[in-house]
Design a protein around this motif. Sequence first.
Motif, short mmCIF file in Angstrom:
data_model
loop_
_atom_site.label_atom_id
_atom_site.label_comp_id
_atom_site.label_asym_id
_atom_site.label_seq_id
_atom_site.Cartn_x
_atom_site.Cartn_y
_atom_site.Cartn_z
N MET A 1 -20.12 -9.35 -30.21
CA MET A 1 -20.25 -7.53 -30.99
C MET A 1 -19.70 -6.19 -30.47
O MET A 1 -21.25 -6.02 -29.26
N THR A 2 -18.20 -5.86 -30.23
CA THR A 2 -18.66 -5.05 -29.51
C THR A 2 -18.40 -3.36 -30.74
O THR A 2 -17.41 -3.70 -31.38
N THR A 3 -18.29 -2.50 -29.80
CA THR A 3 -18.06 -0.93 -30.59
C THR A 3 -17.98 0.08 -29.85
O THR A 3 -17.96 0.07 -28.78
N ARG A 4 -16.65 0.82 -30.40
CA ARG A 4 -15.77 2.00 -29.34
C ARG A 4 -15.74 3.08 -30.10
O ARG A 4 -14.35 2.58 -30.65
N PRO A 5 -16.45 3.93 -30.51
CA PRO A 5 -15.35 5.58 -31.40
C PRO A 5 -15.21 6.38 -30.42
O PRO A 5 -15.16 6.50 -29.38
N THR A 6 -14.29 6.12 -31.61
CA THR A 6 -13.01 7.86 -30.66
C THR A 6 -12.68 8.29 -32.01
O THR A 6 -13.52 8.37 -33.13
N GLN A 7 -11.96 9.32 -31.49
CA GLN A 7 -11.53 10.22 -32.65
C GLN A 7 -9.92 10.72 -32.05
O GLN A 7 -9.70 11.09 -31.09
N ARG A 8 -9.09 11.65 -33.42
CA ARG A 8 -8.55 12.01 -33.12
C ARG A 8 -7.87 12.42 -34.43
O ARG A 8 -8.60 11.88 -35.31
N PRO A 9 -6.73 13.77 -34.65
CA PRO A 9 -6.82 14.41 -35.58
C PRO A 9 -5.15 13.24 -36.43
O PRO A 9 -4.83 13.24 -35.42
N LEU A 10 -5.24 13.18 -37.77
CA LEU A 10 -4.10 12.54 -38.58
C LEU A 10 -3.79 14.08 -39.41
O LEU A 10 -4.66 14.11 -40.17
N GLY A 11 -2.73 14.60 -39.43
CA GLY A 11 -2.58 15.53 -40.33
C GLY A 11 -2.63 16.58 -39.99
O GLY A 11 -3.77 17.03 -38.99
N ARG A 12 -2.52 17.89 -40.88
CA ARG A 12 -3.24 18.96 -40.81
C ARG A 12 -4.24 19.27 -41.49
O ARG A 12 -4.32 19.16 -42.74
N GLY A 13 -5.46 19.96 -40.40
CA GLY A 13 -6.53 19.88 -40.58
C GLY A 13 -7.86 19.10 -41.04
O GLY A 13 -8.87 19.17 -41.29
N VAL A 14 -6.97 17.66 -40.74
CA VAL A 14 -7.77 16.72 -40.66
C VAL A 14 -7.95 15.98 -39.83
O VAL A 14 -6.70 15.34 -39.08
N GLU A 15 -9.38 15.58 -39.53
CA GLU A 15 -10.11 15.25 -38.21
C GLU A 15 -10.82 13.39 -38.49
O GLU A 15 -11.23 13.52 -39.57
N TRP A 16 -10.08 12.92 -37.98
CA TRP A 16 -10.79 11.35 -38.25
C TRP A 16 -11.81 10.68 -37.04
O TRP A 16 -10.83 11.09 -36.20
N GLU A 17 -13.09 10.16 -36.95
CA GLU A 17 -13.63 9.33 -36.00
C GLU A 17 -13.13 7.95 -36.42
O GLU A 17 -13.48 7.54 -37.55
N PHE A 18 -12.99 7.26 -35.86
CA PHE A 18 -12.64 6.02 -35.67
C PHE A 18 -13.75 4.58 -34.56
O PHE A 18 -13.94 5.29 -33.42
N ASP A 19 -13.87 3.98 -35.61
CA ASP A 19 -15.34 3.25 -34.69
C ASP A 19 -14.34 1.81 -34.85
O ASP A 19 -14.67 1.24 -35.74
N ARG A 20 -13.98 1.13 -33.92
CA ARG A 20 -13.38 -0.06 -32.99
C ARG A 20 -14.57 -1.36 -33.17
O ARG A 20 -15.67 -1.46 -32.23
N LEU A 21 -14.65 -2.42 -34.04
CA LEU A 21 -14.97 -3.21 -33.36
C LEU A 21 -14.21 -4.26 -33.40
O LEU A 21 -13.36 -5.16 -33.54
N LEU A 22 -15.14 -5.44 -32.58
CA LEU A 22 -14.65 -6.76 -31.98
C LEU A 22 -15.32 -7.87 -32.44
O LEU A 22 -16.76 -7.80 -31.80
N ILE A 23 -15.58 -8.59 -33.42
CA ILE A 23 -16.34 -9.77 -34.22
C ILE A 23 -16.11 -10.90 -33.98
O ILE A 23 -15.82 -10.98 -34.29
N SER A 24 -17.28 -11.16 -33.38
CA SER A 24 -17.06 -12.33 -33.38
C SER A 24 -16.99 -14.20 -34.30
O SER A 24 -17.06 -13.59 -35.67
N ARG A 25 -15.82 -14.61 -33.82
CA ARG A 25 -16.26 -16.02 -35.28
C ARG A 25 -17.54 -16.61 -35.52
O ARG A 25 -16.58 -17.84 -36.72
N GLU A 26 -18.26 -16.83 -34.28
CA GLU A 26 -19.35 -17.38 -35.22
C GLU A 26 -20.32 -16.73 -36.55
O GLU A 26 -21.01 -17.51 -36.73
N PHE A 27 -19.66 -15.49 -36.08
CA PHE A 27 -20.50 -14.95 -37.81
C PHE A 27 -19.46 -15.14 -38.67
O PHE A 27 -18.42 -15.05 -38.43
N SER A 28 -20.82 -15.90 -39.45
CA SER A 28 -20.28 -15.94 -41.29
C SER A 28 -19.85 -14.55 -41.86
O SER A 28 -19.12 -13.54 -41.38
#
Length: 73
Positions: A1-28
């Motif tokens: 499982m890997t993770t990679r946080p990023t940041q970007r604005p979406l719309g006026r005055g709202v900022e979001w932080e994103f976290d991308r996960l890659l989860i192996s098929r071995e996890f139920s």
Amino acid sequence: MTTRPTQRPLGRGVEWEFDRLLISREFSRSFVTRLLVDRAEHGGWELDRVQIRSDGTRRVVLRRRIIRQRQPA
């Protein structure tokens, strides 16, 4: 499982932080559900999108709002 946080604005005055996960098929499915619920409850993350690839890995994007404190003048 890997993770990679990023940041970007979406719309006026709202900022979001994103976290991308890659989860192996071995996890139920129940383990992945518990993992995402735990991140939502304790980290303030919400589910943005899920992609299940042909090899069975899950690509999950979580997001949370960035709240900035204003400095007193």
